[in-house]
Enzyme design. Structure first.
Site, PDB file in Angstrom:
ATOM      1  N   CYS A 132       0.788  -1.241   0.000  1.00  0.00           N
ATOM      2  CA  CYS A 132       0.000   0.000   0.000  1.00  0.00           C
ATOM      3  C   CYS A 132       0.824   1.297   0.000  1.00  0.00           C
ATOM      4  CB  CYS A 132      -0.916   0.009   1.215  1.00  0.00           C
ATOM      5  SG  CYS A 132      -0.038   0.072   2.787  1.00  0.00           S
ATOM      6  N   GLU A 168       4.720  -0.065  -1.973  1.00  0.00           N
ATOM      7  CA  GLU A 168       6.175   0.016  -2.056  1.00  0.00           C
ATOM      8  C   GLU A 168       6.628  -0.541  -3.398  1.00  0.00           C
ATOM      9  OE1 GLU A 168       4.866   0.672   1.658  1.00  0.00           O
ATOM     10  OE2 GLU A 168       4.714  -1.326   0.773  1.00  0.00           O
TER      11      GLU A 168
END
Length: 615
Positions: A430, A432
């Site tokens: 969320c 990377e």
């Protein structure tokens, strides 16, 4: 969507998220009987094997892709070896108004009687707080930073293509070769490597056993099934589960089930932050799809139905709930498994295929919270695919999101990844960027940048408590220029980044020592080759993140101070209000400076109160 998928989707949406204590009970019993018998990697692997041998096998009505995290859909297990929920935690989770988790009263009593007493003093969370220095704990309690791994293990890990070209039996052969190559005369770490490799071998056996138990269950259901069509489906499920993940998948159905068994294995072993991710799922599935369509073994509609069934499985998995204050004040059901579509292949060519379009249709039709999904948009992405994605995006679902694939590849290359590894990478969780199948993502928590401006304006003193928390860098009235203020803020940042970094080293070593992940290590390059665990630096790339938050707020704060305090000869409260408005997040910081009552600002405390909000 067809009728089967409609039924599965409805059941998933109607099922209430709940806490399952089954894993905690199984693990507690195993540790109680076996703690201290083996090295920690082998203990963890044998515990994983015990879970795979004993946990409930669930195969629901209409399902074609099988396997659940808990004993039923929407039931999420707990992980007391990392952080043990208290009775109060479980009661809060069951009663909170938003994102609640149903917890049976009898289960709470069992947890209180069996689980909590055993794990007292043994959890990884307790080991952390016992070993972290006082300066770290003071900063943590003051809200300067959070720590993800006090409650959940390293996560955001992503699969690459090798799980579709190799089976677990192939991984076991690699492990045997690595063990035979150990040099006990020259390598002082050879014994530790052997223990880790043996743990991976046990973990591979565990996952094979878990799949075979699903085959057994499917055969049992088939024997009593009255509907000939469903009986045939259950027999096919059994056939698939007998083959994968022990062996590499041969067709589209087996490839989907292969991924799902790996997903379940990773999140059963530890509660990674966030869940295991499929990576370039369309690229991995494309060859199976093409072969099955060409041979006539599969139609496009059948493939779409299978993908839809897997989408529902993702949605059946709410995130593992937190403990302590975060159980009361923070929560989401999303476990952030994120699927990449399009992007580029390992040779740099366009990654869009027929499965990419099929998955867009599934995203559009099912409209589910999970799995998260995105398109990797590169200069080579064809216009028709972008248009198809935009047709879904325009409906306001929030899916798929869009990432610049070319920028991701450049970022990963600048980090030292090889070009091939960068091209095979993408975005996960969320969100990377990383090298799929080859990188350990160590997410260490949020770092509160606006809070450090508050310290910089108060000579390192936390105005909430009056404690000298940071270095003495001057108070608001001491700064004659914006550069002096900025230098003070930067000094506070550097000071606490140092504290955070030193704490990270301790936490990572505790995970390496007490919570190895032998199953996850199996499928991440180069853990087998190095004989090191994923949580012990075994991956090809090891990345630790300190995630700065409040960047927009700190930018607004500094800009407003620079303009209205240092650049203007005379401070104007009316101008400040007009420029910032009553919702300005940095108002409390400015208010603290106003309340210093320096000649530059005057004594207009009441007006300052009008713009105060918590920063």
């Amino acid at each position: 969507m067809n009728e089967r998928v409609e039924r599965l989707r409805s059941r998933s949406l109607e099922a209430a998220p709940s806490v399952s204590i089954e894993r905690a009970q199984l693990l507690t019993g195993f540790y109680r009987d076996n703690l201290g018998k083996w090295s920690q990697p082998v203990l963890r692997a044998k515990a994983f094997h015990h879970l795979c041998a004993e946990k409930t096998v669930f195969i629901g009505e209409d399902e074609l892709i099988v396997g659940e995290r808990g004993h039923q859909p929407k039931a999420t297990p707990t992980y007391p070896e990392v952080s043990c929920h208290s009775v109060e935690d479980l009661e809060i989770l069951s009663s909170r108004a938003m994102t609640s988790y149903a917890v049976d009263e009898e289960d709470i009593a069992t947890y209180d009687r069996e689980v909590i007493p055993f794990w007292h003093g043994l959890t990884l969370r307790e080991k952390m707080f016992d070993n972290l220095p006082e300066e770290w704990r003071r900063a943590f309690e003051a809200g300067i930073f959070t720590e993800f791994m006090e409650q959940r293990a390293p996560g955001h890990t992503v699969a690459d293509g090798k799980i579709y070209s190799k089976g677990l039996l192939d991984f076991k052969k690699e492990i045997a070769g690595a063990i035979s190559a150990l040099d006990f005369a020259a390598d002082r770490e050879a014994l530790a490597k052997r223990e880790q490799l043996e743990a991976m071998d046990i973990a591979a056996d565990a996952a094979i056993l878990y799949a075979e138990r699903h085959a057994d269950r499917a055969e049992e259901l088939a024997e009593s099934e009255k509907d000939p069509q469903r009986r045939k489906e259950l027999e096919r499920i059994a056939e698939v589960c007998r083959r994968v993940p022990a062996n590499p998948p041969q067709n589209f159905w087996e490839a989907l089930q292969t991924y799902w068994f790996y997903h379940l294995g990773v999140i059963t072993e530890l509660n990674g932050w966030d869940a295991f991710n499929p990576g370039h799922f369309d690229q991995h599935l494309g060859p199976f799809f093409d072969r099955d369509l060409e041979s006539g073994a599969l139609t496009r509609d059948q493939a779409k139905e299978l993908v839809s069934c897997l989408w529902v499985k993702f949605n059946n998995h709410p995130a593992t709930p937190k403990v302590g204050v975060t159980a009361a004040e923070s929560g989401t059901y999303t476990d952030f498994a994120n699927i990449n579509l399009a992007g580029q292949t390992a040779d740099g060519s366009d990654g869009v295929n027929d499965v990419s379009y099929l998955m867009l249709e599934v995203i559009d039709e099912l409209h589910l919270l999970q799995p998260s999904n995105n398109i990797q948009l590169s200069s080579k992405t064809p216009e028709p695919f972008l248009e198809a994605a935009l047709e879904v995006i325009r409906k306001g679902y929030g899916f798929p999101s869009i990432f610049n694939s070319d920028a991701v590849v450049e970022e990963l290359s600048r980090q030292g990844k090889s070009l091939v590894d960068a091209l095979e990478g993408g975005t996960s969780g969320c969100v990377e960027a990383g090298a799929f199948g080859k990188e350990a993502y160590i997410l260490t928590g949020y770092f509160n940048l606006p809070k450090l401006l508050e310290l910089a304006l108060n000579d390192g003193v936390d105005p909430r408590t009056g404690t000298q928390l940071g270095p003495k860098t001057g108070a608001a009235e001491d700064f004659e220029s914006f550069d002096q203020l900025f230098a003070a803020w930067r000094a506070q940042v550097e000071h606490f980044v140092g504290i955070k970094h030193r704490g990270n080293q301790i936490i990572e070593r505790l995970y390496a020592q007490w919570a190895p992940a032998p199953f996850l290590s199996l499928i991440i390059d180069d853990c087998i080759a190095t004989g090191r665990d994923y949580n012990d630096g075994g991956a090809r790339y090891n990345t630790s993140y300190i995630q700065g938050v409040g960047i927009g707020s700190i930018t607004d704060c500094l800009s407003a101070i620079k303009h209205h305090v240092f650049d203007e000869a005379t401070f104007s409260m009316d101008a400040l209000l007009e420029a910032l408005g009553n919702d300005f997040e940095g108002a409390e910081i400015l208010r603290q400076r106003l309340l210093n009552k320096t000649p530059r600002y005057g004594n207009d405390d009441d007006r300052a109160d009008e713009i105060m909000v918590q920063c």
